[in-house]
Write a protein that holds these residues in place. Structure first.
Motif, PDB file in Angstrom:
ATOM      1  N   ALA A 542       0.832  -1.210   0.000  1.00 29.31           N
ATOM      2  CA  ALA A 542       0.000   0.000   0.000  1.00 29.31           C
ATOM      3  C   ALA A 542       0.865   1.258   0.000  1.00 29.31           C
ATOM      4  N   LEU A 543       1.974   1.210   0.720  1.00 28.83           N
ATOM      5  CA  LEU A 543       2.871   2.367   0.749  1.00 28.83           C
ATOM      6  C   LEU A 543       3.631   2.514  -0.564  1.00 28.83           C
ATOM      7  N   GLU A 544       4.040   1.421  -1.149  1.00 34.06           N
ATOM      8  CA  GLU A 544       4.709   1.491  -2.450  1.00 34.06           C
ATOM      9  C   GLU A 544       3.773   2.069  -3.500  1.00 34.06           C
ATOM     10  N   ALA A 545       2.472   1.811  -3.360  1.00 34.60           N
ATOM     11  CA  ALA A 545       1.505   2.378  -4.302  1.00 34.60           C
ATOM     12  C   ALA A 545       1.445   3.902  -4.183  1.00 34.60           C
ATOM     13  N   LYS A 546       1.872   4.440  -3.031  1.00 30.99           N
ATOM     14  CA  LYS A 546       1.947   5.890  -2.838  1.00 30.99           C
ATOM     15  C   LYS A 546       3.328   6.437  -3.193  1.00 30.99           C
ATOM     16  N   GLY A 547       4.177   5.602  -3.757  1.00 30.59           N
ATOM     17  CA  GLY A 547       5.486   6.070  -4.199  1.00 30.59           C
ATOM     18  C   GLY A 547       6.591   5.950  -3.172  1.00 30.59           C
ATOM     19  N   HIS A 548       6.337   5.268  -2.058  1.00 34.18           N
ATOM     20  CA  HIS A 548       7.376   5.103  -1.046  1.00 34.18           C
ATOM     21  C   HIS A 548       8.397   4.057  -1.485  1.00 34.18           C
ATOM     22  N   GLU A 549       9.659   4.371  -1.295  1.00 33.84           N
ATOM     23  CA  GLU A 549      10.700   3.348  -1.377  1.00 33.84           C
ATOM     24  C   GLU A 549      10.769   2.695  -0.002  1.00 33.84           C
ATOM     25  N   ILE A 550      10.498   1.410   0.080  1.00 27.86           N
ATOM     26  CA  ILE A 550      10.376   0.736   1.364  1.00 27.86           C
ATOM     27  C   ILE A 550      11.646  -0.042   1.688  1.00 27.86           C
ATOM     28  N   LYS A 551      12.055   0.063   2.940  1.00 28.90           N
ATOM     29  CA  LYS A 551      13.174  -0.717   3.445  1.00 28.90           C
ATOM     30  C   LYS A 551      12.729  -1.393   4.730  1.00 28.90           C
ATOM     31  N   LEU A 552      12.806  -2.718   4.758  1.00 26.10           N
ATOM     32  CA  LEU A 552      12.481  -3.484   5.957  1.00 26.10           C
ATOM     33  C   LEU A 552      13.754  -3.650   6.777  1.00 26.10           C
ATOM     34  N   ILE A 553      13.750  -3.147   8.006  1.00 23.19           N
ATOM     35  CA  ILE A 553      14.954  -3.203   8.838  1.00 23.19           C
ATOM     36  C   ILE A 553      14.584  -3.588  10.264  1.00 23.19           C
ATOM     37  N   ASP A 554      15.540  -4.148  10.983  1.00 24.09           N
ATOM     38  CA  ASP A 554      15.371  -4.354  12.415  1.00 24.09           C
ATOM     39  C   ASP A 554      15.410  -2.988  13.098  1.00 24.09           C
ATOM     40  N   GLN A 555      14.484  -2.760  14.012  1.00 23.84           N
ATOM     41  CA  GLN A 555      14.440  -1.471  14.716  1.00 23.84           C
ATOM     42  C   GLN A 555      14.316  -1.767  16.206  1.00 23.84           C
ATOM     43  N   ASN A 556      15.472  -1.884  16.839  1.00 25.65           N
ATOM     44  CA  ASN A 556      15.541  -2.350  18.222  1.00 25.65           C
ATOM     45  C   ASN A 556      15.362  -1.184  19.194  1.00 25.65           C
ATOM     46  N   SER A 557      14.143  -0.677  19.251  1.00 26.50           N
ATOM     47  CA  SER A 557      13.844   0.409  20.184  1.00 26.50           C
ATOM     48  C   SER A 557      13.874  -0.103  21.617  1.00 26.50           C
ATOM     49  N   GLY A 558      13.886   0.819  22.561  1.00 25.76           N
ATOM     50  CA  GLY A 558      13.827   0.467  23.981  1.00 25.76           C
ATOM     51  C   GLY A 558      12.971   1.485  24.703  1.00 25.76           C
ATOM     52  N   ILE A 559      11.742   1.636  24.227  1.00 17.61           N
ATOM     53  CA  ILE A 559      10.842   2.676  24.732  1.00 17.61           C
ATOM     54  C   ILE A 559      10.430   2.368  26.172  1.00 17.61           C
ATOM     55  N   HIS A 560      10.491   3.388  27.026  1.00 16.72           N
ATOM     56  CA  HIS A 560       9.993   3.274  28.389  1.00 16.72           C
ATOM     57  C   HIS A 560       9.043   4.441  28.624  1.00 16.72           C
ATOM     58  N   ALA A 561       7.802   4.119  28.942  1.00 16.21           N
ATOM     59  CA  ALA A 561       6.770   5.150  29.035  1.00 16.21           C
ATOM     60  C   ALA A 561       5.894   4.915  30.253  1.00 16.21           C
ATOM     61  N   ILE A 562       5.487   6.002  30.883  1.00 12.12           N
ATOM     62  CA  ILE A 562       4.561   5.965  32.019  1.00 12.12           C
ATOM     63  C   ILE A 562       3.452   6.970  31.748  1.00 12.12           C
ATOM     64  N   VAL A 563       2.211   6.566  31.972  1.00 14.18           N
ATOM     65  CA  VAL A 563       1.057   7.457  31.823  1.00 14.18           C
ATOM     66  C   VAL A 563       0.367   7.583  33.178  1.00 14.18           C
TER      67      VAL A 563
END
Length: 584
Positions: A542-563
């Protein structure tokens, strides 16, 4: 009942979730933990507490902070304890050999402290150019003393404790000192990183500490003791941070940096003695009914987050929900923000950084108008923000990987959002005899000195602080009360991680655990990056249909959140890492 596993399979029922009352019991009931997602990832349950909470990257560090809070300590007291334990149990990411940004809220005032490393007095712009005048290869620059900046973490912790601590300085240091003496079991994550590491064994002190005689990393569960660090921490507890920046420990740092056989640095005792923490103005901006605040330059993080959120505010993100249309807007906003970041952001002591203009609502609306809802712009160009002086800089980029984040709320409503780093995993791969690794923070400067015959804003200069992407964030609600504490490690991807989490919490009304665990997506003004192995892979076509060049990558976030909710605190610790959100 909507389950967490239903959300994982494609975020079905998001509207029902958004209609739930924002309370700890509702979140806990509505989002029962699913042991396994279809992608194979394991997800953590949401954390809840009624009085106070710590979200940090390792259970031992989080527990140390929790105990400090239970003893009547402040959020800052807990942050000191958590950071020093992280130095021990997560040495690849942060510690007293590195630097830190802290955002603190006391119910009335938002304060930000800059404990970023500085370049030695001998540093010159050509520091990372090879004999041929071209930028060095990254790890040729990283490994050794050349990349080490003057550490700032300990000075920041001491300054914050002096201003906002309640317990004694020795009391908040003791948990880490005791654990260093008694030892801790090596975690699977630390063992895995040691197994992948190519350079650390070349340092004799690090090799003796982390590896067996046959060169294999010490096994999972091995009790690792660090008496040298225990001695260092107890000395600092007794004599204050001066014991780190002068005397025996300082001499150890200088000897380690300047004594590297093939890539020595030039740090001096005077560089260490002269280090100062800077209190900066917080960068704050409105987002719908909320106010988002964080760290200003030399961090590019909060400015870029504010830009992304300001562009997204022009859209009804709540109605888009997680999926290709939302990713399109997040990625396009990211392109625009990263384009400005590359040109304008650097140490404000050396360049004029037009923060007011870059975060100006009118400017951000004009940037949002550049987004075509049906087609990606591909590569964004920097804008022309108001309130800037003549700006003749070339663009550059920089990255960092060895980073951690701490989110804390105490029982008095004080909050700390602190992102802390030694830059690359295991930093410069130099370990002092005093028991800690040294950063490679100077490689966060641009290696090149000019672009199109213009000096690069983030080039190396003596005494300068390298640009960072760290984005410790605190969110207030419409009445000015604490609402959320958010942050993440992840190098230049931090900006996208934090923005995604804020959209998840503020627009999609997800609890912080689910928001942290959403697939990571965005653009750094290159390809649109989707997190490999997640539901985001299904959005590629769907994103490529909008002209995006897509790259699949590992994204090792470490988000810490408190609400903060009417019933108490709800916390999330990114399931991609080993952290937890716990409280009293």
């Amino acid at each position: 009942m909507i389950t967490r596993s239903a959300l994982r399979r494609g975020f079905f029922g998001l509207g029902l979730l958004a209609s739930l009352p924002l309370s700890a019991p509702a979140f806990a009931q509505a989002l029962a933990p699913a042991p396994e997602a279809p992608t194979g990832r394991t997800f953590k349950p949401v954390g809840t507490a009624t009085k106070d909470m710590v979200a940090a990257a390792n259970p031992l560090a989080a527990q140390a902070g929790r105990e400090i809070l239970a003893a009547g300590g402040s959020a800052v007291d807990a942050a000191v304890a958590v950071q020093l334990v992280l130095n021990l149990v997560e040495p690849q990411s942060s510690g007293i050999g590195g630097g830190t940004f802290m955002v603190f809220w006391d119910g009335k005032t938002m304060a930000t402290l800059d404990g970023r490393e500085t370049a030695p007095a001998a540093a010159k712009p050509e520091r990372f150019l090879g004999p041929d005048g071209k930028p060095m290869k990254f790890y040729d620059a990283v490994v050794g003393g050349r990349s080490v900046g003057v550490p700032g973490t300990l000075r920041l912790l001491e300054a914050a404790h002096r201003n906002w601590g309640k317990l004694s300085w020795p009391q908040v240091i003791e948990p880490a000192a005791r654990l260093a003496e008694e030892g801790f079991a090596i975690s699977p994550r630390l063992n895995g990183l040691l197994s992948q590491e190519k350079y650390l064994q070349n340092d004799p002190v690090a090799r003796a500490y982390f590896y067996e005689a046959d060169g294999k990393p010490k096994a999972v569960g091995t009790v690792l003791r660090n008496p040298a660090l225990a001695k260092t921490l107890r000395t600092i507890a007794d004599k204050g941070a001066d014991a780190f920046y002068t005397g025996e420990i300082a001499q150890d740092i200088v000897t380690t940096v300047t004594g590297h056989a093939t890539n020595p640095g030039d740090m001096t005792l005077e560089d260490l003695k002269g280090y100062k923490v800077q209190e900066r103005d917080a960068v704050c901006g409105n987002y719908r009914t909320y106010r988002i605040c964080g760290m200003g330059p030399p961090s590019s993080g909060q400015v870029a987050v504010q830009q992304i959120m300001g562009i997204l505010e022009t859209q009804d993100m709540a109605s888009l929900k997680p999926g290709p249309d939302a990713v399109h807007w997040i990625a396009e906003a990211g392109r625009l923000a990263y384009a400005d970041r590359a040109l304008f952001l650097a140490d404000p002591a050396f360049v004029n950084v037009p923060v007011k203009g870059l975060t100006d609502p009118g400017y951000l609306k004009s940037r949002a108008a550049l987004v075509d809802p049906n087609k990606s712009m591909g590569k964004a160009k920097p804008g022309d923000p108001p309130f800037q002086k003549t700006f003749l800089w070339g663009a550059s980029d920089s990255i960092e990987f060895g980073t951690s984040h701490i989110s804390i709320v105490d029982r008095n409503g004080n909050a700390v959002s602190m992102t802390t780093t030694i830059e690359d995993g295991f930093g410069s791969r130099l370990m002092t005899k005093s028991g800690f690794l040294l950063n490679n923070e100077l490689t966060d400067f641009s290696f090149a000195t000019t672009e199109d015959d213009k000096p690069i804003a983030n080039r190396v200069e003596a005494g300068k602080r390298p640009r960072s992407s760290m984005a410790p964030t605190i969110v207030l609600d419409g009445s000015g009360k604490l609402y959320a504490v958010v942050g993440s490690p992840g190098g230049s991807l931090i900006i996208n991680y934090v923005a995604k989490t804020l959209v998840g919490i503020l627009d999609w009304k997800l609890d912080p655990q689910v928001a942290a665990d959403l697939p990571n997506v965005g653009s750094r003004n290159g390809p649109t990056e989707l997190e490999a192995g997640t539901e985001a892979e299904g959005w590629k076509a769907a994103l490529e249909a909008k002209g995006h060049e897509i790259k699949l990558i590992d994204q090792n976030s470490g988000i810490h959140a408190i609400v903060v909710t009417p019933a108490g605190l709800v916390g999330g610790a990114d399931s991609r890492r080993e952290g937890v959100a716990i409280g009293n």
